[in-house]
Each structure stands twice: as structure tokens, then as C-alpha cells.
Write an enzyme that holds these catalytic residues in place. Structure first.
Site, PDB file in Angstrom:
ATOM      1  N   TYR A 164       0.832  -1.205   0.000  1.00 61.21           N
ATOM      2  CA  TYR A 164       0.000   0.000   0.000  1.00 61.21           C
ATOM      3  C   TYR A 164       0.868   1.257   0.000  1.00 61.21           C
ATOM      4  CZ  TYR A 164       0.712  -1.224   4.937  1.00 61.21           C
ATOM      5  OH  TYR A 164       1.250  -1.611   6.133  1.00 61.21           O
ATOM      6  N   GLU A 178       7.701  -0.464  13.353  1.00 62.17           N
ATOM      7  CA  GLU A 178       6.458  -0.882  14.002  1.00 62.17           C
ATOM      8  C   GLU A 178       6.813  -1.563  15.318  1.00 62.17           C
ATOM      9  OE1 GLU A 178       2.481  -0.906  13.767  1.00 62.17           O
ATOM     10  OE2 GLU A 178       3.223  -1.152  11.717  1.00 62.17           O
TER      11      GLU A 178
END
EC number: 3.5.1.15
Lengths: 313, 319
Positions: A164, A178
Site C-alpha cells: 500500500y 512498528e
């Protein structure tokens, strides 16, 4: 062997993005801290810009206001007309593309670190968008070694359908960071400190690279995204089961065919029906219920990175 | 040996189980939806009717704690009976609807028992939260769950708030408590947390059936944690942003005894902020997400042992 050394220009312009999702607190807190006092992130010969990408979402402590900023950097959005009429995050994407891009051009920032948290038990994870970016692979190799014995894994999302258009994608070398597990809207000290440390290692790498250090060829173990697995749903689209207790918090551990995967609300087990062992991650990420994702499956791969060093003039 | 007569209490004819009072606390949302399925609506076998509902359907639909204002602060007499207005926040309107349905608060028509389902990001295990430390019904239900679910960490928390000032949904019933289970991130359902809630509610229903059919419940001791005060994060004078996080040695240690001088927060520059109170107190609601905006980093309680008497339902002759 000089012929096989990949040459990159010194990385002079680096950005650190926090608050791409306004309720992922480690990045919001670190960037706010560094905007007030940047001493900790300064490196010689390097311009490092901490930046809050989604201030309205940060203000309201929500993931996004109109649409997910971290999916908004499509070519269609970046070239859309409509000004104020556009969704807030599309306007932000265009602004960020102007400031740190344009995406795909020679003027774009060299590196962008995009700081995220997850409710999943992923520990420290670096997210890579291209298996062919030797600079990023070498950086991730460096970070993993510097962080050891603590674990820092690499997730590669190069899947043509599942990848994405992220905020960081405007840079030449986008790096996702993350860290979890942390509930949305919550700041956990251990998670915050871990993110701070991996970022420090990342900046050290860039500094060393810019000073002329040559990094020899290396291999990096990555987890390559294969498939998105949704929750079981009924005919009306309602979720009918939860991540099974045997799978909950087991990010990066092997999921074998026949293993428990989901548990219905009345206690029945649903088993994994795949044909081979996979490594699930992003297990039970709160933000992904609406994206029809209970977890993603990955497979383990070893990527080879060529030697790299700075171009000489 | 002298055996005290059990305390006689009225039958619990109408019981309500409420989920989604905060729309992103998902164990209760999914449990109520599951309980509402036609195949699950079985008879209890006792003279009790069970009401199940989602308290804040708009917040549930948006998967957010609340739409305009926190529903679970809207149940004071003042708010429930205040002037009706066109532009009233959704939750005030909804609180009044719930008061009509389950109350009115303080009247004979109110339901006998409300169990309001909640989740917390704090590592609290299963907690009952009630306004009274001498509501024998709630305390006996708690004792029953302790016995039936010995592997689940369980505590009884008492907020010493008068009936006049009580503000939460469970205060509408003649008896009421919140069943609060954590840790679970908001917007997520964790199977172990959901299962604990499902079992807790089932044991509560079993107890009510048993009570209504005339069982005597033997008394005994219960440790009760009474809320004393809240502690806020250190904040920047101008921006009001927090400048420290819960100290790693306190994080996840709900119901530990916090002594004066022990670590409380760690600033972003690495310094330890210590607990400055005079009295050692028990910490809970440590790092609950929804409380940042309420200025609460953690809550502190005293613990004391309450002796719960034996109880028995009032028979028809006694009513």
C-alpha cells in the site's frame, strides 16, 4: 570487489514521521519531544527533520479523521484536484509530498522513518517495501546486529495486491518502524524506549555511511507477506470468531496446517487449512478489523544485499 | 455453636446485562450479541427475566468510546432529570432512555440487578466495581465467581460515592456492578478475555437462579479495595502534554502495594518520579487509555477485609 559495490549518494536529508496514525503514541511522543529538543537525533552533516504527519488525528487521538493517511499516497490522490473539498488526509498527503517528495523524483528526501505502534505482539519490526533496496537492507542488517540480543525482525511487503501507498513512500528509501504490543492511545515506557533505541541505531548507520564507511555484502532474514486472512464472518458480514487463544500473541511463530486459528464466540475451534507452514504476524491488530484482516501470513526468506558505499565525486 | 440467621433479601426478578456502554470495549459487545442470538435465549429455570442490551449503539457502530460524551458518567440524578433540550449530547438522551427502560433510578420499578460489561487496557484481571461495600448481593456474586473461576485473578473495587452522586449505568438498578476485565486494547477482542467475561456472566446467572430458588449462601470474608485517590501524569505547564510514562517497574502491576518512595513514572529524559504519598496504597487502573483525557494515570486504593453475612431470598410470607 568494487565492481559489485552498490553506490548511493550520501543521505543528507532524513525525516522522522510520527502520528501518521494519531493514536499510535510512541511516534507522536518521540517526534514531539524532538521537535522541542533535537539534540538526541542530531548527526553531523545530516539534516534530520522530525515531523507530525497527521496533526488533526493526533489532536483527537484517533487513527485518522477522514481516511487512513498511510494508504493515501497513491498517484491518483497525489494528483487529485479539489483543494479543501478533498478528504483531510488526501490534502495532507499532497502537502507531505510537496515537502518531502515529490515521490519518485530526484528532489525527494533520502530516507524517511515512519513510526508506528500495533496492538499485535510483534516486538520491534522494520518494514521494507522493496527486496532490491540494498541501502535499506544494509541499514536493517546494521540495526538488527546493533540491537541484538534483543530481537528486531524485518517484514517485507512487496506483494503486488497487498502493498500500500505509505507516507514514507515519498522518500527514496522508506523505512517503517512498528513496535508492539501497545493499545491505541496508550504510551508504554518499554515500547517507547525500544523505538527510541532502534531509531538511534538507524541514524548511526546513516552517519557512518555518510562518513564513507563501506558495508560488505550481507544477508538479511526477512518475513515476506503472502496473504491476508480475514475473520470468519456470517452472511451479514459480522465477525463470528476471534483469534484462537493458541494463536493470540504468537506473531512470527510457525502456524502449521491443522493448527487452531480462530475460536467462535460459543467456543468452537476453526483450524488453519493452508497447505504449508506459514509465519503469521499483525495478529489481532485493532485497526485491521475494518480492513478485513485478522492476521497476515508470511514466509521466511534470506535476502542478499550487495556491498554499499557512498558515491565519491 | 451459634449460627447467625441469614440476611433475608428480596428476590431478583429482573436482571439486566449491558454491553457496549463504551463502544470500543468489545468483549461485552460481542458477548451481548452472542447472548441475543435466538438459539442462546434459553430459560434460566428461575423466576427471573434477563434483559440484554447494547447501551451505546451509536458508539458501538463507530467503534469509539462515546460519540459526544462518556455515557457512563451520565447517570446522576441531576443529569437524568435535567431539562430536556434539542441539542443535548447523544449520550444524555440515551442515558434517559436507559433510565426509562431499566429504572427509574431510585424507584421501585428499577430492575433488581444490572451487570455492566467493560474492558480496560490495564492489567486488572476480572474486577467488580461497585458503589457499595455492603451490597451483599454483589459481594456474594463475587464470592461465587471466585470459587467457580479460581484461575482468574479477581478483585472487588469499591468507589465510595453516595447514591446522590453515583454516575454510572449500574447505579440505576437496585443492585448493580460493573464487570471490568483487562488487559485488552480498545477496539480489539482477545479470546481469553472474552471467555472470562462469558464465564463470569454465566456464573452470575447461575447464582441468581440459585438465590431465587431459595439457596442459602454462606457468608465469609471478601477483600475490598476502596478507591482513595487518582494520580495524574506529570504534564507540561503550557501544552498540558504528558512528560512521563508509567514507570516500567509499575506497568502491568495492578493491585501491587505502592509504597512511598517507589517508582511511579519515568520521564522522557529517563528520570524516575517517585510516589510521594504518606501511605502505602494499592495501585489499579494503571495506564488505562481512556483515562488520559480524564487526568488519571492510575488510581490508588486501601484494602480491607469485609465480612459478608449469609443470605437467603425473602419468602412470600416475609415480603
Amino acid at each position: 570487489n568494487n565492481n559489485n559495490t552498490a553506490r548511493f549518494d550520501a543521505a543528507r536529508r532524513v525525516a522522522i514521521f510520527g502520528g501518521t496514525h494519531g493514536n499510535e503514541m510512541s511516534g507522536v511522543t518521540l517526534v514531539n519531544l524532538w521537535m522541542q529538543n533535537s539534540a538526541e537525533i542530531q548527526r553531523k552533516g545530516l539534516e534530520i527533520k522530525p515531523f507530525i504527519t497527521n496533526p488533526k488525528a493526533v489532536e483527537k487521538c484517533v487513527r485518522y479523521v477522514d481516511t487512513d493517511l498511510n494508504r493515501a499516497f497513491t498517484q491518483e490522490n497525489l494528483s487529485a484536484t479539489g483543494g479543501d473539498e478533498l478528504p483531510y488526509e488526501v490534502q495532507r498527503a499532497q502537502e507531505i509530498n510537496r515537502m518531502f517528495g515529490p515521490k519518485g523524483s530526484a528532489e525527494a528526501y533520502d530516507v524517511i522513518f515512519d513510526l508506528h505502534n500495533t496492538t499485535s505482539n510483534m516486538g520491534c519490526t522494520l518494514i521494507l517495501e522493496s527486496s532490491k533496496d540494498a541501502f535499506n537492507l544494509q541499514m536493517m542488517n546494521y540495526i538488527k546486529k546493533a540491537f541484538a540480543p534483543a530481537s528486531c525482525l524485518v517484514l517485507l511487503n512487496e506483494h503486488p495486491l497487498l502493498k500500500y501507498s505509505t507516507s514514507r513512500s515519498v522518500a527514496k528509501h522508506p523505512v517503517g518502524m512498528e513496535v508492539g504490543p501497545q493499545p491505541q492511545g496508550v504510551l508504554r515506557s518499554n515500547i517507547f524506549e525500544a523505538m527510541r533505541v532502534i531509531l538511534k541505531h538507524a541514524l548511526d548507520f546513516i552517519s557512518l555511511f555518510n562518513e564513507g564507511m563501506e558495508f560488505p555484502p550481507c544477508t538479511v532474514e526477512v518475513f515476506r507477506v503472502l496473504e491476508r486472512m480475514d475473520y470468519p464472518r456470517d452472511a451479514n458480514g459480522n465477525i463470528i470468531a476471534m483469534v484462537h487463544p493458541n494463536l493470540q500473541d504468537c506473531d512470527w511463530e510457525p502456524l502449521n496446517p491443522g493448527d487452531p486459528m480462530f475460536q467462535t464466540f460459543d467456543g468452537k475451534t476453526i483450524h488453519y487449512q493452508g497447505s504449508s507452514t506459514v509465519y503469521p504476524t499483525f495478529i489481532n491488530e485493532a485497526a485491521y478489523y475494518e480492513k478485513q484482516q485478522a492476521f497476515v501470513t508470511t514466509r521466511r526468506e534470506t535476502l542478499a544485499a550487495s556491498a554499499i558505499s557512498k558515491t565519491t565525486k | 455453636m451459634q449460627v447467625d440467621e441469614p440476611v433475608r433479601l428480596p428476590r431478583l426478578s429482573r436482571v439486566a446485562v449491558c454491553g457496549g456502554t463504551h463502544g470500543n470495549e468489545l468483549s461485552g459487545v460481542y458477548l451481548v450479541r452472542e447472548m441475543l442470538k435466538p438459539e442462546n435465549r434459553k430459560e434460566d429455570g428461575g423466576p427471573a427475566s434477563l434483559l440484554m442490551l447494547l447501551s451505546n449503539p451509536r458508539a458501538v457502530q463507530q467503534c469509539t468510546r462515546y460519540v459526544d460524551t462518556d455515557l457512563n458518567r451520565c447517570f446522576t440524578h441531576a443529569t437524568l432529570n435535567g431539562p430536556a433540550s434539542e441539542g443535548a449530547p447523544y449520550e444524555i438522551f440515551r442515558a434517559r432512555e436507559l433510565n426509562n427502560l431499566l429504572g427509574p433510578k431510585g424507584s421501585r420499578a428499577a430492575v433488581d440487578l444490572i451487570c455492566d460489561l467493560h474492558n480496560t487496557t490495564a492489567n486488572m484481571g476480572l474486577c467488580f466495581i461497585a458503589y457499595s461495600d455492603c451490597d451483599w448481593v454483589c459481594l456474594h456474586i463475587f464470592r461465587h465467581l471466585q470459587k467457580q473461576m479460581p484461575d482468574t485473578p479477581m478483585r472487588f473495587i469499591h468507589f465510595d460515592v453516595s447514591t446522590k452522586e453515583s454516575y454510572s449505568l449500574d447505579s440505576i438498578g437496585k443492585h448493580g456492578f460493573a464487570m471490568e476485565i483487562g488487559p485488552q486494547p480498545h477496539g480489539c477482542v482477545k479470546s481469553n478475555i472474552y471467555t472470562a467475561m462469558r464465564e463470569g456472566v454465566q456464573h452470575m446467572r447461575d447464582w441468581v437462579s440459585c438465590f431465587n430458588s431459595g439457596c442459602v449462601f454462606e457468608g465469609g470474608p471478601v477483600d475490598v479495595f476502596t478507591m482513595v485517590k487518582n494520580v495524574d501524569y506529570p504534564r507540561d505547564g503550557e501544552t498540558r502534554n504528558i512528560t512521563a510514562a508509567i514507570h516500567p517497574r509499575l506497568q502491568d502491576r495492578d493491585f501491587c502495594l505502592l509504597r512511598p518512595g517507589e517508582p511511579l513514572f519515568q520521564t522522557f529524559s529517563g528520570e524516575t518520579v517517585k510516589y510521594q504519598g504518606d501511605e502505602a496504597l494499592y495501585a489499579f487502573f494503571i495506564n488505562e487509555c481512556a483515562y488520559y483525557e480524564k487526568g488519571i494515570a492510575l488510581s490508588l486504593a486501601r484494602k480491607r477485609r469485609v465480612t459478608v453475612p449469609s443470605i437467603h431470598v425473602q419468602t412470600d410470607e416475609e415480603e
